[in-house]
Design a protein around this motif. Sequence first.
Motif, PDB file in Angstrom:
ATOM      1  N   UNK A  65       7.566  -0.567  -9.444  1.00 59.06           N
ATOM      2  CA  UNK A  65       7.260  -1.121  -8.126  1.00 59.06           C
ATOM      3  C   UNK A  65       6.776   0.027  -7.264  1.00 59.06           C
ATOM      4  N   UNK A  66       5.470   0.057  -7.042  1.00 64.13           N
ATOM      5  CA  UNK A  66       4.866   1.148  -6.279  1.00 64.13           C
ATOM      6  C   UNK A  66       3.672   0.603  -5.509  1.00 64.13           C
ATOM      7  N   UNK A  67       3.203   1.376  -4.534  1.00 68.56           N
ATOM      8  CA  UNK A  67       2.040   0.971  -3.757  1.00 68.56           C
ATOM      9  C   UNK A  67       2.339   0.610  -2.318  1.00 68.56           C
ATOM     10  N   UNK A  68       3.592   0.314  -2.016  1.00 70.14           N
ATOM     11  CA  UNK A  68       3.950  -0.078  -0.651  1.00 70.14           C
ATOM     12  C   UNK A  68       3.698   1.059   0.335  1.00 70.14           C
ATOM     13  N   UNK A  69       4.137   2.258  -0.030  1.00 69.94           N
ATOM     14  CA  UNK A  69       3.911   3.402   0.853  1.00 69.94           C
ATOM     15  C   UNK A  69       2.432   3.757   0.923  1.00 69.94           C
ATOM     16  N   UNK A  70       1.709   3.592  -0.186  1.00 72.75           N
ATOM     17  CA  UNK A  70       0.254   3.814  -0.178  1.00 72.75           C
ATOM     18  C   UNK A  70      -0.408   2.886   0.840  1.00 72.75           C
ATOM     19  N   UNK A  71      -0.053   1.593   0.768  1.00 70.45           N
ATOM     20  CA  UNK A  71      -0.663   0.600   1.662  1.00 70.45           C
ATOM     21  C   UNK A  71      -0.346   0.913   3.118  1.00 70.45           C
ATOM     22  N   UNK A  72       0.875   1.348   3.394  1.00 73.05           N
ATOM     23  CA  UNK A  72       1.276   1.643   4.766  1.00 73.05           C
ATOM     24  C   UNK A  72       0.684   2.950   5.276  1.00 73.05           C
ATOM     25  N   UNK A  73       0.376   3.865   4.381  1.00 73.74           N
ATOM     26  CA  UNK A  73      -0.213   5.148   4.771  1.00 73.74           C
ATOM     27  C   UNK A  73      -1.738   5.088   4.834  1.00 73.74           C
ATOM     28  N   UNK A  74      -2.345   4.435   3.834  1.00 74.25           N
ATOM     29  CA  UNK A  74      -3.807   4.437   3.706  1.00 74.25           C
ATOM     30  C   UNK A  74      -4.481   3.264   4.406  1.00 74.25           C
ATOM     31  N   UNK A  75      -3.737   2.212   4.704  1.00 75.06           N
ATOM     32  CA  UNK A  75      -4.342   1.033   5.320  1.00 75.06           C
ATOM     33  C   UNK A  75      -5.444   0.472   4.429  1.00 75.06           C
ATOM     34  N   UNK A  76      -6.570   0.060   5.023  1.00 84.97           N
ATOM     35  CA  UNK A  76      -7.634  -0.559   4.230  1.00 84.97           C
ATOM     36  C   UNK A  76      -8.580   0.439   3.568  1.00 84.97           C
ATOM     37  N   UNK A  77      -8.291   1.728   3.632  1.00 84.40           N
ATOM     38  CA  UNK A  77      -9.216   2.742   3.114  1.00 84.40           C
ATOM     39  C   UNK A  77      -9.503   2.529   1.629  1.00 84.40           C
ATOM     40  N   UNK A  78     -10.780   2.388   1.240  1.00 85.92           N
ATOM     41  CA  UNK A  78     -11.119   2.207  -0.172  1.00 85.92           C
ATOM     42  C   UNK A  78     -10.636   3.370  -1.051  1.00 85.92           C
ATOM     43  N   UNK A  79     -10.638   4.584  -0.513  1.00 89.61           N
ATOM     44  CA  UNK A  79     -10.185   5.737  -1.303  1.00 89.61           C
ATOM     45  C   UNK A  79      -8.714   5.578  -1.686  1.00 89.61           C
ATOM     46  N   UNK A  80      -7.897   5.055  -0.784  1.00 85.28           N
ATOM     47  CA  UNK A  80      -6.492   4.826  -1.077  1.00 85.28           C
ATOM     48  C   UNK A  80      -6.312   3.777  -2.158  1.00 85.28           C
ATOM     49  N   UNK A  81      -7.119   2.741  -2.108  1.00 83.80           N
ATOM     50  CA  UNK A  81      -7.035   1.681  -3.127  1.00 83.80           C
ATOM     51  C   UNK A  81      -7.468   2.202  -4.492  1.00 83.80           C
ATOM     52  N   UNK A  82      -8.532   3.015  -4.527  1.00 83.72           N
ATOM     53  CA  UNK A  82      -8.968   3.608  -5.802  1.00 83.72           C
ATOM     54  C   UNK A  82      -7.892   4.514  -6.370  1.00 83.72           C
ATOM     55  N   UNK A  83      -7.278   5.307  -5.503  1.00 83.85           N
ATOM     56  CA  UNK A  83      -6.199   6.210  -5.936  1.00 83.85           C
ATOM     57  C   UNK A  83      -5.025   5.424  -6.506  1.00 83.85           C
ATOM     58  N   UNK A  84      -4.715   4.297  -5.890  1.00 81.38           N
ATOM     59  CA  UNK A  84      -3.639   3.438  -6.373  1.00 81.38           C
ATOM     60  C   UNK A  84      -3.966   2.903  -7.766  1.00 81.38           C
ATOM     61  N   UNK A  85      -5.158   2.400  -7.951  1.00 83.14           N
ATOM     62  CA  UNK A  85      -5.548   1.866  -9.259  1.00 83.14           C
ATOM     63  C   UNK A  85      -5.515   2.954 -10.327  1.00 83.14           C
ATOM     64  N   UNK A  86      -6.020   4.135  -9.998  1.00 80.68           N
ATOM     65  CA  UNK A  86      -5.997   5.250 -10.955  1.00 80.68           C
ATOM     66  C   UNK A  86      -4.558   5.640 -11.308  1.00 80.68           C
ATOM     67  N   UNK A  87      -3.679   5.635 -10.323  1.00 86.33           N
ATOM     68  CA  UNK A  87      -2.282   5.981 -10.567  1.00 86.33           C
ATOM     69  C   UNK A  87      -1.615   4.943 -11.465  1.00 86.33           C
ATOM     70  N   UNK A  88      -1.901   3.667 -11.219  1.00 85.56           N
ATOM     71  CA  UNK A  88      -1.354   2.618 -12.082  1.00 85.56           C
ATOM     72  C   UNK A  88      -1.785   2.808 -13.526  1.00 85.56           C
TER      73      UNK A  88
END
Length: 192
Positions: A65-88
Amino acid sequence: MLSAYGHSWVYGTGARRHSEGFVELAARELGVRLNNQAESGSLSTETARLVIAQPPAPADVFVLMTGFNDARLQGPAPAGQRQYEESLEIVFHALAKAGPEALVLAIEQPYIEDYSGHPPYDQGSNAIVDGYNAILRSTVERFPFARTVVVDGWDAATMLAKDNVHPNDRGHAVLARSLVGAVRSTGRGDVR
């Protein structure tokens, strides 16, 4: 063995006692040993670094269970979403290597009531959480041993601690029930 990775919810934060965190509750209900590798405050990138630095030990079931802090820190930024997918991708590959026959259950993030507190982790919204959950689902589809878990019966109005970020005892109980149900629905009731 049930091994868990992720952020503070997995760690057990918000419960009155650490032993009442949802992975602790689920492990007891399933009658299995727990290896909780969650780190409070972690981002998905930190979970990815953890599984690279300390490859997971074999387990029957892995919980992520991960990504909650990413979403709260990065907001809608596409770079944050790409980083999340790569981390998964990194985490799922590491878990597959550790336990080729293991079940991986990736828990979708439930909502909180108010995302405006705790700067700089104040950039989230329900829509952003939905976007991160969609990334989780699309990534899980590429790994046949992995499943997503939707937290059934979640109610942010009654299941959050006073900090409005972590689940209270009621929230942890609902998370545990969803996790146990997901394990049993796959026929893996024989985990040890």
